[in-house]
Write a protein that holds these residues in place. Sequence first.
Motif, PDB file in Angstrom:
ATOM      1  N   LEU A 129       0.828  -1.209   0.000  1.00  0.00           N
ATOM      2  CA  LEU A 129       0.000   0.000   0.000  1.00  0.00           C
ATOM      3  C   LEU A 129       0.864   1.262   0.000  1.00  0.00           C
ATOM      4  N   LEU A 130       2.172   1.089   0.207  1.00  0.00           N
ATOM      5  CA  LEU A 130       3.088   2.236   0.150  1.00  0.00           C
ATOM      6  C   LEU A 130       3.773   2.230  -1.214  1.00  0.00           C
ATOM      7  N   ALA A 131       3.671   3.373  -1.902  1.00  0.00           N
ATOM      8  CA  ALA A 131       4.138   3.441  -3.294  1.00  0.00           C
ATOM      9  C   ALA A 131       5.637   3.159  -3.407  1.00  0.00           C
ATOM     10  N   GLU A 132       6.402   3.409  -2.336  1.00  0.00           N
ATOM     11  CA  GLU A 132       7.866   3.242  -2.458  1.00  0.00           C
ATOM     12  C   GLU A 132       8.290   1.769  -2.474  1.00  0.00           C
ATOM     13  N   ASN A 133       7.402   0.860  -2.080  1.00  0.00           N
ATOM     14  CA  ASN A 133       7.778  -0.563  -2.054  1.00  0.00           C
ATOM     15  C   ASN A 133       7.550  -1.241  -3.395  1.00  0.00           C
ATOM     16  N   HIS A 134       8.499  -2.116  -3.763  1.00  0.00           N
ATOM     17  CA  HIS A 134       8.386  -2.840  -5.040  1.00  0.00           C
ATOM     18  C   HIS A 134       7.742  -4.211  -4.864  1.00  0.00           C
ATOM     19  N   VAL A 135       8.000  -4.852  -3.716  1.00  0.00           N
ATOM     20  CA  VAL A 135       7.559  -6.239  -3.528  1.00  0.00           C
ATOM     21  C   VAL A 135       6.693  -6.335  -2.273  1.00  0.00           C
ATOM     22  N   GLY A 136       5.500  -6.865  -2.442  1.00  0.00           N
ATOM     23  CA  GLY A 136       4.586  -7.047  -1.312  1.00  0.00           C
ATOM     24  C   GLY A 136       4.651  -8.474  -0.796  1.00  0.00           C
ATOM     25  N   PRO A 137       3.641  -8.874  -0.042  1.00  0.00           N
ATOM     26  CA  PRO A 137       3.654 -10.213   0.563  1.00  0.00           C
ATOM     27  C   PRO A 137       3.186 -11.308  -0.387  1.00  0.00           C
ATOM     28  N   LEU A 138       3.431 -12.556  -0.004  1.00  0.00           N
ATOM     29  CA  LEU A 138       2.757 -13.698  -0.639  1.00  0.00           C
ATOM     30  C   LEU A 138       1.342 -13.768  -0.052  1.00  0.00           C
ATOM     31  N   ILE A 139       0.490 -14.577  -0.657  1.00  0.00           N
ATOM     32  CA  ILE A 139      -0.922 -14.553  -0.278  1.00  0.00           C
ATOM     33  C   ILE A 139      -1.153 -15.040   1.155  1.00  0.00           C
ATOM     34  N   ASP A 140      -0.392 -16.044   1.612  1.00  0.00           N
ATOM     35  CA  ASP A 140      -0.592 -16.527   2.990  1.00  0.00           C
ATOM     36  C   ASP A 140       0.666 -17.276   3.457  1.00  0.00           C
ATOM     37  N   GLU A 141       0.612 -17.752   4.684  1.00  0.00           N
ATOM     38  CA  GLU A 141       1.803 -18.415   5.237  1.00  0.00           C
ATOM     39  C   GLU A 141       2.073 -19.757   4.566  1.00  0.00           C
ATOM     40  N   ALA A 142       1.022 -20.390   4.032  1.00  0.00           N
ATOM     41  CA  ALA A 142       1.235 -21.650   3.306  1.00  0.00           C
ATOM     42  C   ALA A 142       2.074 -21.396   2.055  1.00  0.00           C
ATOM     43  N   ALA A 143       1.843 -20.228   1.413  1.00  0.00           N
ATOM     44  CA  ALA A 143       2.623 -19.882   0.220  1.00  0.00           C
ATOM     45  C   ALA A 143       4.085 -19.642   0.597  1.00  0.00           C
ATOM     46  N   VAL A 144       4.307 -19.069   1.780  1.00  0.00           N
ATOM     47  CA  VAL A 144       5.685 -18.848   2.255  1.00  0.00           C
ATOM     48  C   VAL A 144       6.364 -20.210   2.469  1.00  0.00           C
ATOM     49  N   ALA A 145       5.656 -21.131   3.089  1.00  0.00           N
ATOM     50  CA  ALA A 145       6.223 -22.465   3.334  1.00  0.00           C
ATOM     51  C   ALA A 145       6.550 -23.162   2.011  1.00  0.00           C
ATOM     52  N   MET A 146       5.681 -22.991   1.032  1.00  0.00           N
ATOM     53  CA  MET A 146       5.908 -23.592  -0.282  1.00  0.00           C
ATOM     54  C   MET A 146       7.166 -22.997  -0.938  1.00  0.00           C
ATOM     55  N   TYR A 147       7.349 -21.681  -0.782  1.00  0.00           N
ATOM     56  CA  TYR A 147       8.534 -21.004  -1.326  1.00  0.00           C
ATOM     57  C   TYR A 147       9.804 -21.546  -0.660  1.00  0.00           C
ATOM     58  N   LEU A 148       9.767 -21.652   0.677  1.00  0.00           N
ATOM     59  CA  LEU A 148      10.951 -22.128   1.405  1.00  0.00           C
ATOM     60  C   LEU A 148      11.284 -23.564   1.020  1.00  0.00           C
ATOM     61  N   SER A 149      10.258 -24.377   0.809  1.00  0.00           N
ATOM     62  CA  SER A 149      10.557 -25.772   0.454  1.00  0.00           C
ATOM     63  C   SER A 149      11.097 -25.856  -0.974  1.00  0.00           C
ATOM     64  N   ALA A 150      10.692 -24.916  -1.847  1.00  0.00           N
ATOM     65  CA  ALA A 150      11.274 -24.894  -3.201  1.00  0.00           C
ATOM     66  C   ALA A 150      12.766 -24.539  -3.124  1.00  0.00           C
ATOM     67  N   LEU A 151      13.113 -23.603  -2.220  1.00  0.00           N
ATOM     68  CA  LEU A 151      14.537 -23.247  -2.076  1.00  0.00           C
ATOM     69  C   LEU A 151      15.335 -24.476  -1.614  1.00  0.00           C
ATOM     70  N   ASP A 152      14.748 -25.236  -0.699  1.00  0.00           N
ATOM     71  CA  ASP A 152      15.426 -26.462  -0.233  1.00  0.00           C
ATOM     72  C   ASP A 152      15.571 -27.467  -1.368  1.00  0.00           C
ATOM     73  N   ALA A 153      14.545 -27.555  -2.200  1.00  0.00           N
ATOM     74  CA  ALA A 153      14.595 -28.507  -3.319  1.00  0.00           C
ATOM     75  C   ALA A 153      15.687 -28.112  -4.318  1.00  0.00           C
ATOM     76  N   VAL A 154      15.867 -26.812  -4.506  1.00  0.00           N
ATOM     77  CA  VAL A 154      16.934 -26.342  -5.409  1.00  0.00           C
ATOM     78  C   VAL A 154      18.292 -26.733  -4.820  1.00  0.00           C
ATOM     79  N   ASP A 155      18.431 -26.536  -3.533  1.00  0.00           N
ATOM     80  CA  ASP A 155      19.659 -26.940  -2.833  1.00  0.00           C
ATOM     81  C   ASP A 155      19.921 -28.422  -3.030  1.00  0.00           C
ATOM     82  N   ALA A 156      18.889 -29.216  -2.775  1.00  0.00           N
ATOM     83  CA  ALA A 156      19.029 -30.675  -2.834  1.00  0.00           C
ATOM     84  C   ALA A 156      19.397 -31.137  -4.244  1.00  0.00           C
ATOM     85  N   ALA A 157      18.895 -30.407  -5.261  1.00  0.00           N
ATOM     86  CA  ALA A 157      19.184 -30.803  -6.645  1.00  0.00           C
ATOM     87  C   ALA A 157      20.597 -30.390  -7.058  1.00  0.00           C
TER      88      ALA A 157
END
Length: 510
Positions: A330-358
């Motif tokens: 809601l502040l014009a100076e910000n470029h990146v806002g939130p993900l839709i919910d905490e489940a989406a955050v968990a999904m993002y973190l697990s993708a980072l782990d999967a990249v590591d594992a690969a």
Amino acid sequence: MNASLSFLQELGIQAHNAGTWIGGTSFDHSERITSSSPVDGGVIASVSISTPEQYDRAVAAAHEAFLEWRTVPAPKRGEIVRQYGNLLRQHKEALGALVSYEMGKSLAEGQGEVQEMIDICDYAVGLSRQLAGLTLKSERPDHFMMEQWHPIGVVGVISAFNFPVAVWAWNACLAWVCGDSVVWKASEKVPLCAVACQILWNRVAAQNNVPAGLSSIVTGGVEIGVRLSEDNRIPVVSATGSTRMGREVGQKVAARFGRSILELGGNNAIIVTPTADLKMTVTAAVFGAVGTAGQRCTSTRRLIIHESIFDKVIEAIKSAYAQLRIGSPLLAENHVGPLIDEAAVAMYLSALDAVDAAGGTFHLRGGKLEGAEYASGCYVKPSIAEVQNDWSIVQHETFAPLLYVMKYRELDEAVAFQNNVPQGLSSAIMTGSMQEANRFLSACGSDCGIANVNIGTSGAEIGGAFGGEKETGGGRESGSDSWKAYMRRQTNTLNYGNALPLAQGIVFNI
Ligand code: NAD
């Protein structure tokens, strides 16, 4: 409900809202969805879930409305849509603010989404005078052939969280001018946006005395979507969301010989060639990867960069990422806002782990952001990872700001990388070479529904047909001849002679 959010009052949103609307008549129920904002975690308001009986009533009313609406001349139908567009113009700021607050995209993108609704209204008004069929030459003497497009019935719309209002408008405005009625099941993650759109529609409907069931909303999760997919009274189901959802909806609709318009996940790539303009490339890639926090179906997921410029491009993109401000959209100076919910955050973190594992290499490793500014628990820092295209994690759509980068030597190899994923939504090439650009757009180039030159993968204009191939579902919405999906085609042959010659020269003497 937060009383300081004046846009809610302007849009008629209450602390408790009914979730079933047949035109201006609403039906409440004790089972509710509470909508809270990923921006600050605040509870905005609640919406009731539609009971099976309420759902049935909405579809029955939609069918009844269709029987009347199909007899209204198409340009008159367009006139109603024109008025809706004008009302949206008056409430653009308020509705855009609700989109931003409930979904978490920036204010500019929220307003942009409402502008897309206004644009599709304008488009549909023009279309209402252009629903043209063909005339055809008959092989028989004194015969005349033509094709007509007729209204088809009730259109069911299932929509995703990331475009809470525009996707419905793309479908509804076209369906209405085509003579159909619409039942909308919005994402259960953004139900207030649907209620607001319906309340605004009701103002236009009341002034024009249109049949009540022309626009209805039903609220709930998967179970309402399944009901809609299996409902014989709904000849067309337009479903926007994940490939998983589309696979289920598509099969259910096909099993009853209905028609589905599927707009599903993407895995979009930009090919960066040695002659690419670096500044344009960085803008396209960064906006594509982190805009809407990577939660657009057309978000840039992969950068396929020529090996000779790889390091230079990565450095330029990293320095652009370093300047990104993450925080309240809601502040014009910000470029990146939130993900839709905490489940989406968990999904993002697990993708980072999967990249590591690969065995991936992070050029930038993000993660969850903590602190008062990020108290909703939905904010993440974007990542850039060097990967191989055929890794399982890369083949999947991760709906978050995770950008994959990879090197190529020959253009054909880059195009093969671009195409060798299950999805086929959006694609782009950044190049100063006319040959490369045209090769990318040729039959041997990109296999996506959208292929761009010197712009990114993200965003699209309503004038073109929007959609993608393969696991993106094959549907087309919005411009060009997408309207045909909302109508039924009829071939007519008229005999204005006095004999009855048969086709294919067949003689049948009696
Ligand atoms: P989702 O698939 O989880 O949900 C989308 C909608 O489908 C919701 O309304 C949900 O309730 C409903 N649904 C879920 N399962 C269902 C089922 N089995 N039967 C009937 N309905 C069902 O998607 P989402 O998380 O809301 O949205 C993100 C996804 O949408 C991403 O994959 C994104 O790429 C895609 N998307 C595609 C486009 C496009 O035009 N191609 C546009 C926007 C979003």
